[in-house]
Design a protein around this motif. Structure first.
Motif, PDB file in Angstrom:
ATOM      1  N   ARG A 113       0.826  -1.219   0.000  1.00 27.26           N
ATOM      2  CA  ARG A 113       0.000   0.000   0.000  1.00 27.26           C
ATOM      3  C   ARG A 113       0.856   1.262   0.000  1.00 27.26           C
ATOM      4  NH1 ARG A 113      -5.280  -1.278   0.562  1.00 27.26           N
ATOM      5  NH2 ARG A 113      -5.744  -3.250   1.583  1.00 27.26           N
ATOM      6  N   SER A 114       2.062   1.167   0.547  1.00 28.32           N
ATOM      7  CA  SER A 114       2.960   2.329   0.566  1.00 28.32           C
ATOM      8  C   SER A 114       3.552   2.612  -0.809  1.00 28.32           C
ATOM      9  CB  SER A 114       4.093   2.084   1.565  1.00 28.32           C
ATOM     10  OG  SER A 114       4.890   0.988   1.126  1.00 28.32           O
ATOM     11  N   GLY A 115       3.338   1.699  -1.751  1.00 24.20           N
ATOM     12  CA  GLY A 115       3.875   1.877  -3.097  1.00 24.20           C
ATOM     13  C   GLY A 115       5.196   1.161  -3.296  1.00 24.20           C
ATOM     14  N   GLU A 116       5.754   0.583  -2.238  1.00 28.18           N
ATOM     15  CA  GLU A 116       7.007  -0.153  -2.344  1.00 28.18           C
ATOM     16  C   GLU A 116       6.744  -1.573  -2.826  1.00 28.18           C
ATOM     17  OE1 GLU A 116       9.381  -0.090   1.191  1.00 28.18           O
ATOM     18  OE2 GLU A 116       8.697   1.933   1.688  1.00 28.18           O
ATOM     19  N   ARG A 117       7.738  -2.123  -3.511  1.00 34.07           N
ATOM     20  CA  ARG A 117       7.664  -3.517  -3.948  1.00 34.07           C
ATOM     21  C   ARG A 117       8.254  -4.415  -2.874  1.00 34.07           C
ATOM     22  NH1 ARG A 117       9.900  -4.319 -10.002  1.00 34.07           N
ATOM     23  NH2 ARG A 117       8.026  -3.760 -11.102  1.00 34.07           N
ATOM     24  N   GLU A 118       7.676  -5.587  -2.740  1.00 34.67           N
ATOM     25  CA  GLU A 118       8.242  -6.591  -1.850  1.00 34.67           C
ATOM     26  C   GLU A 118       8.316  -7.902  -2.621  1.00 34.67           C
ATOM     27  OE1 GLU A 118       7.374  -8.888   2.344  1.00 34.67           O
ATOM     28  OE2 GLU A 118       6.301  -7.050   1.896  1.00 34.67           O
ATOM     29  N   ARG A 119       9.491  -8.524  -2.596  1.00 29.32           N
ATOM     30  CA  ARG A 119       9.670  -9.791  -3.308  1.00 29.32           C
ATOM     31  C   ARG A 119       8.814 -10.856  -2.644  1.00 29.32           C
ATOM     32  NH1 ARG A 119      15.536 -12.136  -4.196  1.00 29.32           N
ATOM     33  NH2 ARG A 119      15.584 -10.488  -5.722  1.00 29.32           N
ATOM     34  N   PHE A 120       8.106 -11.624  -3.474  1.00 30.31           N
ATOM     35  CA  PHE A 120       7.227 -12.682  -2.981  1.00 30.31           C
ATOM     36  C   PHE A 120       7.772 -14.063  -3.352  1.00 30.31           C
ATOM     37  CE2 PHE A 120       3.192 -15.095  -2.890  1.00 30.31           C
ATOM     38  CZ  PHE A 120       2.799 -14.791  -1.602  1.00 30.31           C
ATOM     39  N   VAL A 121       8.225 -14.214  -4.578  1.00 28.65           N
ATOM     40  CA  VAL A 121       8.809 -15.464  -5.072  1.00 28.65           C
ATOM     41  C   VAL A 121       9.983 -15.099  -5.964  1.00 28.65           C
ATOM     42  CG1 VAL A 121       8.456 -17.515  -6.503  1.00 28.65           C
ATOM     43  CG2 VAL A 121       6.606 -16.708  -5.057  1.00 28.65           C
ATOM     44  N   PHE A 122      11.070 -15.861  -5.868  1.00 33.15           N
ATOM     45  CA  PHE A 122      12.248 -15.616  -6.702  1.00 33.15           C
ATOM     46  C   PHE A 122      12.888 -16.961  -7.027  1.00 33.15           C
ATOM     47  CE2 PHE A 122      16.904 -15.239  -6.749  1.00 33.15           C
ATOM     48  CZ  PHE A 122      17.065 -14.430  -7.846  1.00 33.15           C
ATOM     49  N   ASP A 123      13.117 -17.221  -8.305  1.00 32.63           N
ATOM     50  CA  ASP A 123      13.805 -18.433  -8.749  1.00 32.63           C
ATOM     51  C   ASP A 123      14.817 -18.050  -9.817  1.00 32.63           C
ATOM     52  OD1 ASP A 123      12.384 -20.422  -7.237  1.00 32.63           O
ATOM     53  OD2 ASP A 123      10.682 -20.106  -8.589  1.00 32.63           O
ATOM     54  N   TYR A 172      21.371 -23.089  -8.573  1.00 35.41           N
ATOM     55  CA  TYR A 172      19.951 -22.953  -8.278  1.00 35.41           C
ATOM     56  C   TYR A 172      19.806 -22.026  -7.079  1.00 35.41           C
ATOM     57  CZ  TYR A 172      19.580 -27.151 -11.143  1.00 35.41           C
ATOM     58  OH  TYR A 172      19.669 -28.050 -12.157  1.00 35.41           O
ATOM     59  N   ASP A 173      18.952 -21.042  -7.218  1.00 35.27           N
ATOM     60  CA  ASP A 173      18.697 -20.084  -6.149  1.00 35.27           C
ATOM     61  C   ASP A 173      17.195 -19.857  -6.105  1.00 35.27           C
ATOM     62  OD1 ASP A 173      18.948 -18.182  -4.188  1.00 35.27           O
ATOM     63  OD2 ASP A 173      20.063 -16.750  -5.410  1.00 35.27           O
ATOM     64  N   SER A 174      16.580 -20.129  -4.961  1.00 38.10           N
ATOM     65  CA  SER A 174      15.133 -20.024  -4.874  1.00 38.10           C
ATOM     66  C   SER A 174      14.723 -19.439  -3.526  1.00 38.10           C
ATOM     67  CB  SER A 174      14.507 -21.408  -5.047  1.00 38.10           C
ATOM     68  OG  SER A 174      13.105 -21.333  -5.016  1.00 38.10           O
ATOM     69  N   GLU A 175      13.803 -18.468  -3.570  1.00 36.66           N
ATOM     70  CA  GLU A 175      13.221 -17.869  -2.374  1.00 36.66           C
ATOM     71  C   GLU A 175      11.714 -17.882  -2.544  1.00 36.66           C
ATOM     72  OE1 GLU A 175      14.821 -13.948  -2.046  1.00 36.66           O
ATOM     73  OE2 GLU A 175      16.861 -14.660  -1.709  1.00 36.66           O
ATOM     74  N   ASP A 176      10.995 -18.073  -1.437  1.00 39.94           N
ATOM     75  CA  ASP A 176       9.542 -18.151  -1.507  1.00 39.94           C
ATOM     76  C   ASP A 176       8.952 -17.621  -0.210  1.00 39.94           C
ATOM     77  OD1 ASP A 176       6.987 -18.710  -2.378  1.00 39.94           O
ATOM     78  OD2 ASP A 176       7.394 -20.822  -2.810  1.00 39.94           O
ATOM     79  N   TRP A 177       7.693 -17.195  -0.291  1.00 41.10           N
ATOM     80  CA  TRP A 177       6.982 -16.709   0.883  1.00 41.10           C
ATOM     81  C   TRP A 177       6.680 -17.890   1.797  1.00 41.10           C
ATOM     82  CZ3 TRP A 177       5.965 -12.052   2.854  1.00 41.10           C
ATOM     83  CH2 TRP A 177       5.046 -11.975   3.912  1.00 41.10           C
ATOM     84  N   VAL A 178       7.001 -17.766   3.077  1.00 45.64           N
ATOM     85  CA  VAL A 178       6.732 -18.812   4.059  1.00 45.64           C
ATOM     86  C   VAL A 178       5.692 -18.268   5.028  1.00 45.64           C
ATOM     87  CG1 VAL A 178       7.738 -20.314   5.820  1.00 45.64           C
ATOM     88  CG2 VAL A 178       9.093 -19.657   3.814  1.00 45.64           C
ATOM     89  N   ASP A 179       4.498 -18.865   5.001  1.00 43.32           N
ATOM     90  CA  ASP A 179       3.371 -18.352   5.798  1.00 43.32           C
ATOM     91  C   ASP A 179       3.650 -18.322   7.296  1.00 43.32           C
ATOM     92  OD1 ASP A 179       1.623 -17.666   3.757  1.00 43.32           O
ATOM     93  OD2 ASP A 179       0.853 -19.713   3.605  1.00 43.32           O
ATOM     94  N   ASN A 180       4.194 -19.413   7.838  1.00 48.28           N
ATOM     95  CA  ASN A 180       4.369 -19.451   9.291  1.00 48.28           C
ATOM     96  C   ASN A 180       5.483 -18.524   9.781  1.00 48.28           C
ATOM     97  OD1 ASN A 180       6.445 -20.974   8.284  1.00 48.28           O
ATOM     98  ND2 ASN A 180       6.181 -22.690   9.690  1.00 48.28           N
ATOM     99  N   GLU A 226      14.842 -18.113   2.064  1.00 46.78           N
ATOM    100  CA  GLU A 226      15.584 -18.906   1.101  1.00 46.78           C
ATOM    101  C   GLU A 226      15.126 -20.358   1.191  1.00 46.78           C
ATOM    102  OE1 GLU A 226      19.992 -19.874   1.432  1.00 46.78           O
ATOM    103  OE2 GLU A 226      19.922 -18.156   0.072  1.00 46.78           O
ATOM    104  N   VAL A 227      14.738 -20.921   0.057  1.00 45.76           N
ATOM    105  CA  VAL A 227      14.279 -22.305   0.001  1.00 45.76           C
ATOM    106  C   VAL A 227      15.416 -23.216  -0.438  1.00 45.76           C
ATOM    107  CG1 VAL A 227      12.650 -23.880  -1.105  1.00 45.76           C
ATOM    108  CG2 VAL A 227      11.929 -21.570  -0.503  1.00 45.76           C
TER     109      VAL A 227
END
Length: 166
Positions: free
Chosen positions: A59-69, A105-113, A119-120
């Motif tokens: 909402r502030s207009g900033e981007r936040e990474r959610f998934v990255f591969d 291989y480099d992977s990041e993902d949103w972790v709910d808990n 980093e995955v």
């Protein structure tokens, strides 16, 4: 070499970017060694790079990474074989296949808990594959029946490497 890039925005404010680079190069050599005996060899190199990212717009207009591969791999292959065809149409084939594989291989993902991106997988390394074979093909044992027998050997050297899984 092929390159695809695209991004899109939808009503829930997600930004998606994907890039794929792929390239292949190969050489092939054929040689008749003697009557009914042939040699064939191929060398090939392949490259693949896949980049994928999904960002959310806060909402502030900033981007936040959610998934990255980010996946990069290179492969170098050598395939060599000798074929001899006998007078009765039987064939004997022997060969060697070597593959060297380099990867990142480099992977990041949103972790709910956790409530954030973590980093995955992060792994860089190399591996090899060695295969050898001998094959005998007997044509027309009886009407519409063909016999094919052989031996195949596969060796994958396992190198102890540290694998980081988040």
């Amino acid at each position: 070499m092929r390159r695809q890039v695209w991004s899109c925005w939808n009503s829930v404010h997600w930004n998606h970017q994907s890039t794929n680079y792929t390239g292949n190069l190969g050489l092939k050599y054929h040689q008749s060694l003697a009557n009914n005996t042939f040699f064939k060899s191929q060398v090939s190199y392949s490259y693949n790079h896949v980049y994928f990212q999904i960002d959310s717009l806060l909402r502030s207009g900033e981007r936040e990474r959610f998934v990255f591969d980010d996946y990069i791999d290179h492969k170098l292959r050598l395939n060599t074989e000798i074929l001899h065809q006998f007078e009765n149409q039987s064939r004997l084939k022997a060969g060697l296949l070597l593959t060297q594989h380099w990867y990142h291989y480099d992977s990041e993902d949103w972790v709910d808990n956790v409530g954030r991106v973590s980093e995955v997988l992060k792994e860089t390394g190399t591996t090899s594959l060695v295969q050898a074979f001998v094959q005998w093909e007997e044509h027309d044992l009886i009407d519409d029946l063909q016999l094919s027998t052989g031996l195949h050997y596969t060796y994958i050297p396992i190198i102890q490497q540290h694998l980081q899984i988040g």
